[in-house]
Design a protein around this motif. Structure first.
Motif: not given
Lengths: 648, 216
Positions: B196, B202, B199-200
């Motif tokens: 991950r 964010e 990104e998630v």
């Protein structure tokens, strides 16, 4: 001493967690429930210290060797034991397994963390129990932690996850939280919940953090997949046309334009959605995809949620089809680029299942195939139904009914139900193709079904060709009970000790057991019962079961619409009476389980009301669509920034 | 009134001071047995209970230090037990036995071992071999019998497998399943972290900043 394994009630515990832990953990060799109980009775609150000090009372009860091993085990697990002892002290009646899991996860910081915020225990027990513990520890009624925890409890409870939703508006959450708190929620309760990690916010909605995370991650991955080509490249058009023509030549009927396009698109896009309604030729497309993929060196792998659906998919495509559970067990690393993963009956996949599949997608392509008019998944979330209407995802919708299925009238009727209409139906007159409706009073249901069954049997119908699919648990229980009593009058050999099923009776298996090739939903019949073993045919395979397996078998004269999803029978009987859970998708799903004949009986008005009611999937509050929109906006901004940067 | 904790600390301080005196006088050998500190003798001299070596953190740390510096810290626990057996044999004394069973805690003290070291496989192997040779039991039996040692009053003729054995198998299975689930969760968590990245997180942070639209 009574072992407590219930949801905590806040009442003083009867059996200490520590004694239960010692009795059940095999590290404490030589101490089982009897000895643990004797130790607890003799030593009470001094149990832990006495074991550590090798107290002579411990030695007297269990013997010296077990006492020494217990001292060694206790010393090695002091932090776990400390948390368990403390939970005992504060009267937290938490199921032992949950408490041990908690102790191992939180370690030595556990006690202090829970002391600082007892509402952390919400992860292992109910709001009522945790609130009682918190109040006993001096947390004031107006404490911010209490409000934040109430928000979290609402999101993970019946109002949200419990009904399949993954989010609620802030207003609804605060209103529900007020019921838990016994007063209005504080103005900053939502913010406090987000700050403490108990909730995630999106615009004016709140989500349990887990579902927010999963929906966001699914949105990111699916966005990336939808804009990508297959890793091994797009199959050249000329090659694909040749392969498609060869496939079509072997079919009894020519493919429709939409079917051909669906096969082509599966070779052009890494992500594709195939939405196919009943009788629209989805299986023909899947076979075409499998054959053309194999011809270019790809490996199609079909996954479904239920074992029964996997069996059907394997029979229909002559390819390997496995359940999602087995796929997740077998896939110890991400899939390679030559794999084309096909998720059939994708409308049954909830958020968690799809998230798990996407985590293993690796470089493979993904084809999601299903019927968006069917029931939403049993588990929370909606993904497939949303993708089926998403214009930015490569998708094909098959809605044209095929000639070969038009003789039954079922697909045409199903199309009407999809659009909220149901024409007048004739009454049941015998085994014949088509759909009928026979009025019936509720108290005469079982007798009416029995009469229908006799008529069908007289026409040569096999027992396994007909299935009763009942929308409500009450009707299921009534029907199963009625036919079981009838069966027992013939004095068949019944299941050892429980006699809840007997030889010859239809059954459904209710637990996943990958080692034995059994999945939750496997259906079949009891073949033979002996005192120490039972032979059953489940999903076409013969299994030897033990008496202890009885708790995983239920009668299946009637099954629920959910359990029937993914399966098909030649004829189905569907009782319909007024119920708030009945809606269009339930009627549509039940109706489309039949290949030849559907026999509705009950209350016509209730049937009409149900068909008019919007499908359950539309009533769920989910965040996946918004996360998808945000992901695309973020991606677009990123690309625009990159273009601007490149120009500078 | 002095608390138990303070008394314990005081005892440990007295023992430290005593140890320093003995080291200065060069008499450490008098208080070593089987390559380790003779805990019984020292406890008797300083007037505290033998079990305090296990329960008093200060005494426990002192014993470990003196085992290493006064005794032969290189001996493994099993070797210390073997050395004790050899020492007792040459003196014509058996290991401590009471009512036909080895007194394990006394053996631990004599060998300078912590009780937890007595649970080690190699130590148990040495003692088990000794017990078998001399026809004694490994430690006293408890007054409360284990479940599988109880004969059912009226055996169930339809029961092919004793319930106790089934229970034990179920307990082992559930423990194994728990451990497997823990390992799977740990593995999944670590993989997720790798896959991950941020990104998630964010994206979720972005979601929290989206302003509410008007909703009915």
């Amino acid at each position: 001493m009574k072992q407590v394994d219930l949801v905590a009630t806040g009442l003083p515990s009867e059996t200490s967690l520590l004694a239960t832990y010692i009795a059940s953990d095999r590290t404490f060799r030589g101490i089982g429930p009897r000895r643990a109980a004797a130790l607890a009775e003799a030593l009470g609150d001094d149990l832990q210290a006495a074991i550590l000090a090798l107290d002579k009372r411990v030695i007297e009860i269990v013997g010296e060797e077990p006492a020494i091993e217990a001292a060694a085990a206790m010393e090695a697990r002091q932090s776990e034991v400390a948390l368990l002892s403390w939970l005992d002290d504060i009267g937290a009646q938490i199921p032992t397994a949950n408490a041990i899991r908690l102790a191992r996860a939180w370690g030595p910081q556990g006690i202090e963390a829970v002391r600082q915020n007892p509402y952390l225990l919400l992860s292992v027990t109910s709001w009522k129990a945790v609130d009682a513990i918190a109040r006993s520890l001096g947390i004031d009624d107006s404490d911010t932690r209490r409000d934040a925890a109430a928000v979290e409890a609402v999101l993970t409870g019946d109002a949200c996850l419990g009904v399949g939703s993954t989010r609620l508006t802030v207003q609804r959450v605060l209103c529900a939280a007020a019921h838990l708190l016994g007063r209005p929620a504080a103005a900053g309760a939502a913010q406090a919940a987000v700050a403490s990690g108990g909730a995630a916010r999106f615009a004016d909605t709140l989500q349990p953090p887990g579902t927010a995370h999963m929906e966001a991650e699914c949105a990111l991955k699916l966005t990336r997949l939808s804009s990508a080509r297959p890793v091994l490249g797009v199959t050249p058009s000329a090659t694909l046309n040749t392969l498609l023509a060869a496939y079509e030549a072997g079919q009894p009927f020519p493919l429709t334009k939409a079917q051909r396009e669906a096969v082509r698109m599966s070779h052009r896009h890494r992500l594709m959605v195939l939405a196919g309604y009943a009788g629209s030729g989805k299986t023909t497309v899947l076979r075409g995809v499998c054959e053309t993929m194999e011809a270019v060196g790809r490996r199609p792998l079909i996954v479904t949620l239920s074992g029964r659906a996997a069996k059907r998919a394997a029979e229909a495509t002559s390819r390997r089809a496995i359940t999602v559970t087995r796929f997740l067990l077998e896939a110890d690393r991400p899939l390679s680029a030559n794999t084309a993963l096909i998720a059939d009956e994708a409308s049954m996949l909830g958020l968690v299942e799809l998230w798990r599949i996407l985590r293993r997608i690796g470089d493979a392509s993904l084809l999601l195939c299903g019927d968006p008019a069917q029931l939403p998944p049993v588990t929370p979330g909606i993904v497939f139904h949303q993708l089926a209407t998403d214009h930015e995802v490569a998708r094909v919708i098959l809605d044209r009914v095929h000639r070969q299925d038009e003789t039954t009238g079922i697909p045409a009727l199903a199309e009407g139900v999809r659009n909220g209409t149901l024409k007048t139906l004739s009454t049941f007159e015998g085994a014949q193709s088509g759909v009928t409706f026979t009025p019936c009073e509720k108290n005469k249901l079982t007798a009416a079904i029995h009469a229908i069954g006799r008529v069908l049997a007289e026409s040569g119908m096999g027992r396994d060709d007909v299935q009763i699919i009942a929308p409500t648990n009450r009707d299921i229980a009534a029907i199963n009970g009625y036919f079981h009593r009838l069966a027992m009058q013939r004095r068949p050999v019944a299941w050892p000790r429980t006699a809840h099923v007997a030889e010859g009776e239809p059954v459904i298996w209710t637990r996943n057991d990958a080692d034995r090739g059994l999945t939750n939903g496997s259906m079949g019949r009891i073949l033979r019962v002996r005192s120490d073993s039972i032979t059953a045919n489940l999903d076409g395979n013969v299994h030897e079961l033990a008496p202890i397996d009885g708790s995983f078998l239920q009668l299946a004269y009637a099954v629920s619409v959910h359990k029937a999803q993914g399966s098909q029978w030649q004829r189905v009987i569907v009782p319909v009476f007024a119920s708030r859970i009945l809606d269009r998708s339930m009627i549509y799903t039940a109706l489309t389980r039949a290949q030849e004949q559907v026999i509705f009986l009950g209350d016509r008005r209730a049937l009409d009301v149900a068909v008019r009611r919007p499908p359950a999937a539309e009533r769920r509050e989910v965040g996946f669509g918004d996360w998808l929109t945000l992901t695309r906006a973020k991606s677009d901004n990123g690309q625009r920034d990159n273009r601007i940067a490149a120009q500078l | 009134m002095t608390s138990n904790i303070e008394k314990g600390r005081e005892t440990a301080r007295r023992a430290e001071n005593w140890a320093a005196e003995i080291e200065e006088s060069g008499r450490t050998d008098e208080f070593v047995r089987a390559g380790a500190l003779n805990r019984s003798l020292v406890a008797e001299r300083l007037d505290f209970s033998r079990s305090a070596w296990q329960t008093n953190p200060g005494l426990k740390a002192l014993a470990a230090r003196l085992d290493a510096t006064w005794g032969d810290g290189k001996l493994t626990p099993a070797e210390r037990v073997s050395a004790l057996i050899a020492e007792r044999r040459s003196a014509g004394d058996p290991l401590p036995v009471l009512e036909g069973a080895l007194v394990l805690r006394e053996i631990a003290d004599l060998a300078g071992l912590h009780y937890t070291e007595m649970a080690r496989k190699d130590v148990r192997a040495v003692l088990s071999s000794y017990a078998e040779k001399h026809g004694v039991a490994m430690g006293s039996a408890g007054t409360v019998a284990l479940e599988e040692d109880i004969t059912p009053s009226s055996p169930d003729p339809t029961e092919m497998v004793p319930a106790s054995r089934l229970r034990e198998a179920q307990l082992r299975l559930s423990k194994a399943e728990r451990r497997l689930a823990e390992l799977r969760a740990e593995n999944a968590k670590l993989r997720a972290q790798l896959m991950r990245g941020d990104e998630v997180a964010e994206l979720i942070a972005m979601g929290a900043r989206v302003s509410p639209k008007g909703r009915s």
